[in-house]
Design a protein around this motif. Structure first.
Motif, PDB file in Angstrom:
ATOM      1  N   LEU A  95       0.857  -1.185   0.000  1.00 50.03           N
ATOM      2  CA  LEU A  95       0.000   0.000   0.000  1.00 50.03           C
ATOM      3  C   LEU A  95       0.891   1.232   0.000  1.00 50.03           C
ATOM      4  CD1 LEU A  95      -3.072   0.777   0.228  1.00 50.03           C
ATOM      5  CD2 LEU A  95      -2.585   1.281   2.625  1.00 50.03           C
ATOM      6  N   GLU A  96       0.727   2.064  -1.022  1.00 51.06           N
ATOM      7  CA  GLU A  96       1.514   3.286  -1.157  1.00 51.06           C
ATOM      8  C   GLU A  96       0.611   4.487  -0.876  1.00 51.06           C
ATOM      9  OE1 GLU A  96       5.116   5.381  -2.171  1.00 51.06           O
ATOM     10  OE2 GLU A  96       4.739   3.242  -1.872  1.00 51.06           O
ATOM     11  N   VAL A  97       0.995   5.314   0.079  1.00 47.51           N
ATOM     12  CA  VAL A  97       0.253   6.538   0.381  1.00 47.51           C
ATOM     13  C   VAL A  97       0.817   7.663  -0.476  1.00 47.51           C
ATOM     14  CG1 VAL A  97      -0.439   8.166   2.176  1.00 47.51           C
ATOM     15  CG2 VAL A  97      -0.149   5.747   2.744  1.00 47.51           C
ATOM     16  N   VAL A  98      -0.037   8.297  -1.280  1.00 44.31           N
ATOM     17  CA  VAL A  98       0.402   9.361  -2.186  1.00 44.31           C
ATOM     18  C   VAL A  98       0.456  10.667  -1.394  1.00 44.31           C
ATOM     19  CG1 VAL A  98      -0.064  10.602  -4.323  1.00 44.31           C
ATOM     20  CG2 VAL A  98      -0.668   8.175  -4.130  1.00 44.31           C
ATOM     21  N   GLU A  99       1.661  11.057  -0.998  1.00 42.16           N
ATOM     22  CA  GLU A  99       1.826  12.269  -0.186  1.00 42.16           C
ATOM     23  C   GLU A  99       2.473  13.403  -0.973  1.00 42.16           C
ATOM     24  OE1 GLU A  99       2.308  10.716   4.305  1.00 42.16           O
ATOM     25  OE2 GLU A  99       3.989  10.145   2.984  1.00 42.16           O
ATOM     26  N   ASN A 100       3.343  13.089  -1.915  1.00 38.20           N
ATOM     27  CA  ASN A 100       4.006  14.105  -2.719  1.00 38.20           C
ATOM     28  C   ASN A 100       2.982  14.869  -3.558  1.00 38.20           C
ATOM     29  OD1 ASN A 100       5.277  14.804  -5.549  1.00 38.20           O
ATOM     30  ND2 ASN A 100       6.957  14.857  -4.063  1.00 38.20           N
ATOM     31  N   GLU A 101       3.037  16.186  -3.526  1.00 36.67           N
ATOM     32  CA  GLU A 101       2.032  17.003  -4.216  1.00 36.67           C
ATOM     33  C   GLU A 101       2.061  16.791  -5.730  1.00 36.67           C
ATOM     34  OE1 GLU A 101       0.653  21.704  -4.576  1.00 36.67           O
ATOM     35  OE2 GLU A 101       2.167  21.088  -3.114  1.00 36.67           O
ATOM     36  N   ASP A 102       3.247  16.680  -6.304  1.00 33.59           N
ATOM     37  CA  ASP A 102       3.346  16.470  -7.749  1.00 33.59           C
ATOM     38  C   ASP A 102       2.742  15.128  -8.157  1.00 33.59           C
ATOM     39  OD1 ASP A 102       4.578  18.906  -8.109  1.00 33.59           O
ATOM     40  OD2 ASP A 102       6.613  18.084  -8.041  1.00 33.59           O
ATOM     41  N   ILE A 103       3.010  14.087  -7.359  1.00 42.16           N
ATOM     42  CA  ILE A 103       2.467  12.766  -7.658  1.00 42.16           C
ATOM     43  C   ILE A 103       0.959  12.763  -7.494  1.00 42.16           C
ATOM     44  CG2 ILE A 103       2.462  10.337  -6.961  1.00 42.16           C
ATOM     45  CD1 ILE A 103       5.362  10.620  -6.170  1.00 42.16           C
ATOM     46  N   ARG A 104       0.475  13.451  -6.470  1.00 41.29           N
ATOM     47  CA  ARG A 104      -0.978  13.523  -6.262  1.00 41.29           C
ATOM     48  C   ARG A 104      -1.646  14.236  -7.434  1.00 41.29           C
ATOM     49  NH1 ARG A 104      -5.046  14.169  -1.605  1.00 41.29           N
ATOM     50  NH2 ARG A 104      -3.581  12.967  -0.373  1.00 41.29           N
ATOM     51  N   ASN A 105      -1.057  15.317  -7.906  1.00 42.65           N
ATOM     52  CA  ASN A 105      -1.621  16.038  -9.052  1.00 42.65           C
ATOM     53  C   ASN A 105      -1.603  15.173 -10.308  1.00 42.65           C
ATOM     54  OD1 ASN A 105      -2.434  19.040  -8.776  1.00 42.65           O
ATOM     55  ND2 ASN A 105      -0.642  18.872  -7.455  1.00 42.65           N
ATOM     56  N   ALA A 106      -0.492  14.444 -10.522  1.00 41.34           N
ATOM     57  CA  ALA A 106      -0.408  13.569 -11.690  1.00 41.34           C
ATOM     58  C   ALA A 106      -1.432  12.443 -11.604  1.00 41.34           C
ATOM     59  CB  ALA A 106       0.999  12.996 -11.806  1.00 41.34           C
ATOM     60  N   THR A 107      -1.636  11.923 -10.388  1.00 40.44           N
ATOM     61  CA  THR A 107      -2.647  10.879 -10.182  1.00 40.44           C
ATOM     62  C   THR A 107      -4.041  11.417 -10.472  1.00 40.44           C
ATOM     63  OG1 THR A 107      -1.298   9.735  -8.519  1.00 40.44           O
ATOM     64  CG2 THR A 107      -3.671   9.320  -8.478  1.00 40.44           C
ATOM     65  N   ALA A 108      -4.343  12.605  -9.961  1.00 40.21           N
ATOM     66  CA  ALA A 108      -5.652  13.221 -10.194  1.00 40.21           C
ATOM     67  C   ALA A 108      -5.882  13.465 -11.684  1.00 40.21           C
ATOM     68  CB  ALA A 108      -5.758  14.529  -9.415  1.00 40.21           C
ATOM     69  N   ASP A 109      -4.832  13.866 -12.403  1.00 37.60           N
ATOM     70  CA  ASP A 109      -4.950  14.081 -13.847  1.00 37.60           C
ATOM     71  C   ASP A 109      -5.278  12.775 -14.578  1.00 37.60           C
ATOM     72  OD1 ASP A 109      -4.420  16.776 -13.582  1.00 37.60           O
ATOM     73  OD2 ASP A 109      -2.293  16.587 -14.076  1.00 37.60           O
ATOM     74  N   LEU A 110      -4.641  11.677 -14.163  1.00 34.61           N
ATOM     75  CA  LEU A 110      -4.905  10.378 -14.795  1.00 34.61           C
ATOM     76  C   LEU A 110      -6.319   9.889 -14.477  1.00 34.61           C
ATOM     77  CD1 LEU A 110      -1.504   8.522 -14.279  1.00 34.61           C
ATOM     78  CD2 LEU A 110      -2.509   9.264 -16.444  1.00 34.61           C
ATOM     79  N   ALA A 143     -13.951  16.359 -13.802  1.00 35.86           N
ATOM     80  CA  ALA A 143     -13.710  17.493 -12.917  1.00 35.86           C
ATOM     81  C   ALA A 143     -14.059  17.145 -11.473  1.00 35.86           C
ATOM     82  CB  ALA A 143     -14.525  18.703 -13.381  1.00 35.86           C
ATOM     83  N   LYS A 144     -15.168  16.441 -11.307  1.00 35.96           N
ATOM     84  CA  LYS A 144     -15.598  16.056  -9.960  1.00 35.96           C
ATOM     85  C   LYS A 144     -14.588  15.110  -9.313  1.00 35.96           C
ATOM     86  CE  LYS A 144     -19.234  13.541  -7.507  1.00 35.96           C
ATOM     87  NZ  LYS A 144     -20.514  12.800  -7.640  1.00 35.96           N
ATOM     88  N   ASP A 145     -14.183  14.074 -10.045  1.00 40.40           N
ATOM     89  CA  ASP A 145     -13.276  13.084  -9.469  1.00 40.40           C
ATOM     90  C   ASP A 145     -11.881  13.655  -9.242  1.00 40.40           C
ATOM     91  OD1 ASP A 145     -15.229  11.170  -9.326  1.00 40.40           O
ATOM     92  OD2 ASP A 145     -14.723  10.221 -11.228  1.00 40.40           O
ATOM     93  N   ARG A 146     -11.464  14.571 -10.099  1.00 46.74           N
ATOM     94  CA  ARG A 146     -10.156  15.203  -9.891  1.00 46.74           C
ATOM     95  C   ARG A 146     -10.164  15.993  -8.591  1.00 46.74           C
ATOM     96  NH1 ARG A 146      -6.764  19.440 -10.633  1.00 46.74           N
ATOM     97  NH2 ARG A 146      -4.718  18.917 -11.538  1.00 46.74           N
ATOM     98  N   ASP A 147     -11.256  16.713  -8.328  1.00 46.74           N
ATOM     99  CA  ASP A 147     -11.372  17.468  -7.080  1.00 46.74           C
ATOM    100  C   ASP A 147     -11.397  16.535  -5.869  1.00 46.74           C
ATOM    101  OD1 ASP A 147     -11.371  19.864  -8.414  1.00 46.74           O
ATOM    102  OD2 ASP A 147     -13.552  20.116  -8.372  1.00 46.74           O
ATOM    103  N   LEU A 148     -12.101  15.407  -6.002  1.00 47.60           N
ATOM    104  CA  LEU A 148     -12.158  14.448  -4.895  1.00 47.60           C
ATOM    105  C   LEU A 148     -10.767  13.891  -4.590  1.00 47.60           C
ATOM    106  CD1 LEU A 148     -15.404  12.392  -5.649  1.00 47.60           C
ATOM    107  CD2 LEU A 148     -15.047  14.041  -3.804  1.00 47.60           C
ATOM    108  N   ALA A 149     -10.014  13.590  -5.649  1.00 43.44           N
ATOM    109  CA  ALA A 149      -8.671  13.046  -5.452  1.00 43.44           C
ATOM    110  C   ALA A 149      -7.759  14.051  -4.761  1.00 43.44           C
ATOM    111  CB  ALA A 149      -8.080  12.616  -6.792  1.00 43.44           C
ATOM    112  N   LEU A 150      -7.801  15.297  -5.235  1.00 49.66           N
ATOM    113  CA  LEU A 150      -6.932  16.324  -4.670  1.00 49.66           C
ATOM    114  C   LEU A 150      -7.350  16.695  -3.251  1.00 49.66           C
ATOM    115  CD1 LEU A 150      -6.439  18.693  -7.747  1.00 49.66           C
ATOM    116  CD2 LEU A 150      -4.818  17.036  -6.802  1.00 49.66           C
ATOM    117  N   GLY A 151      -8.646  16.582  -2.951  1.00 48.75           N
ATOM    118  CA  GLY A 151      -9.138  16.964  -1.630  1.00 48.75           C
ATOM    119  C   GLY A 151      -9.191  15.827  -0.631  1.00 48.75           C
ATOM    120  N   SER A 152      -8.715  14.666  -1.013  1.00 53.73           N
ATOM    121  CA  SER A 152      -8.785  13.508  -0.123  1.00 53.73           C
ATOM    122  C   SER A 152      -7.754  13.625   1.001  1.00 53.73           C
ATOM    123  CB  SER A 152      -8.524  12.217  -0.902  1.00 53.73           C
ATOM    124  OG  SER A 152      -9.487  12.044  -1.912  1.00 53.73           O
TER     125      SER A 152
END
Length: 236
Positions: A57-72, A135-144
């Motif tokens: 289990l990898e916790v996405v803490e890095n801001e750049d990685i979180r943004n890239a994940t949200a984009d995907l 747009a909705k899911d990207r916001d959810l990912a970034l705000g998690s």
């Protein structure tokens, strides 16, 4: 997947009791979560739960990685919703709130009122709502409060089974601590995005699931099939 037989009696541990009691409280919570971080100790417990089942289990803490994940995740939404076959299948599993079916997703599980829930399947089948969902899911990912990736070293049937067992432990351990979860699996469900997602995550192996975790309002349970519909009994 498994053979079950009677064996010697076993006294349940405190952890087993806590996980058992969480079963009826566990459900997917698709609402926005509170802006409250999860305890580091709990995140370490969730990592250990995955390891116990042969996963990671990898916790996405890095801001750049979180943004890239949200984009995907957003890109996956747009690809999936542009596919009429995907929309038809999604619509077949989406039901009005008062439907009597014992499977699928009723409208209230997605925050949809009774009247709108009746039109939901038709709207899903007919219209490409990918941009809005993205747009909705990207916001959810970034705000998690916590965005995590569950994966395995290999990508075969044994690894998929290990993923399911690890997921069970993770969801129940989280719920026993009053933490909700929901899925953001688009980068894994869309084949062409999965290798890119693996590179973004940066963990050696194969991402199998993407989850967001956090505290939030209680949600109603969704219907479940009867045990007799899903268990095959075999004697001898």
């Amino acid at each position: 997947l498994a053979r079950v037989k009677l064996g010697h009696s076993h006294k349940a541990t405190a952890e087993e009791v806590a996980l058992f009691q969480a079963i009826t409280k566990r459900r997917t919570n698709r609402s926005a979560y509170e802006n409250r971080p999860l305890p580091e100790a709990l995140l370490e417990e969730l990592k250990m739960a995955a390891t116990q089942e042969g996963a990671w289990l990898e916790v996405v803490e890095n801001e750049d990685i979180r943004n890239a994940t949200a984009d995907l995740i957003a890109e996956g939404d747009r690809i999936q919703w542009s596919d009429a076959q995907f929309r038809r299948e999604l619509a077949s599993w989406t039901h009005p709130n008062r439907n009597l079916r014992r499977d699928g997703i009723p409208g209230y599980a997605m925050g949809v009122a009774d009247t709108a829930a009746y039109a939901g399947p038709l709207i899903i089948r007919t219209f490409d709502l990918g941009n809005g969902q993205a747009a909705k899911d990207r916001d959810l990912a970034l705000g998690s409060p916590a965005l995590v990736v569950l994966g395995t070293d290999k990508d075969d049937a044994a690894a998929w089974l290990a993923t399911g067992q690890a997921l069970q432990r993770i969801l129940l351990r989280a719920r026993a601590s009053s933490v909700w979860a929901s899925y953001l699996n688009q980068p894994i469900e869309v084949p062409e995005l999965r290798p890119r997602f693996a590179r973004v995550v940066g963990h050696v192996g194969h991402p199998q699931l993407c989850l967001r975790l956090g505290y939030g309002p209680d949600v109603r349970p969704t219907p479940r099939r009867h045990v007799s519909d899903v268990v095959i009994e075999s004697w001898g």
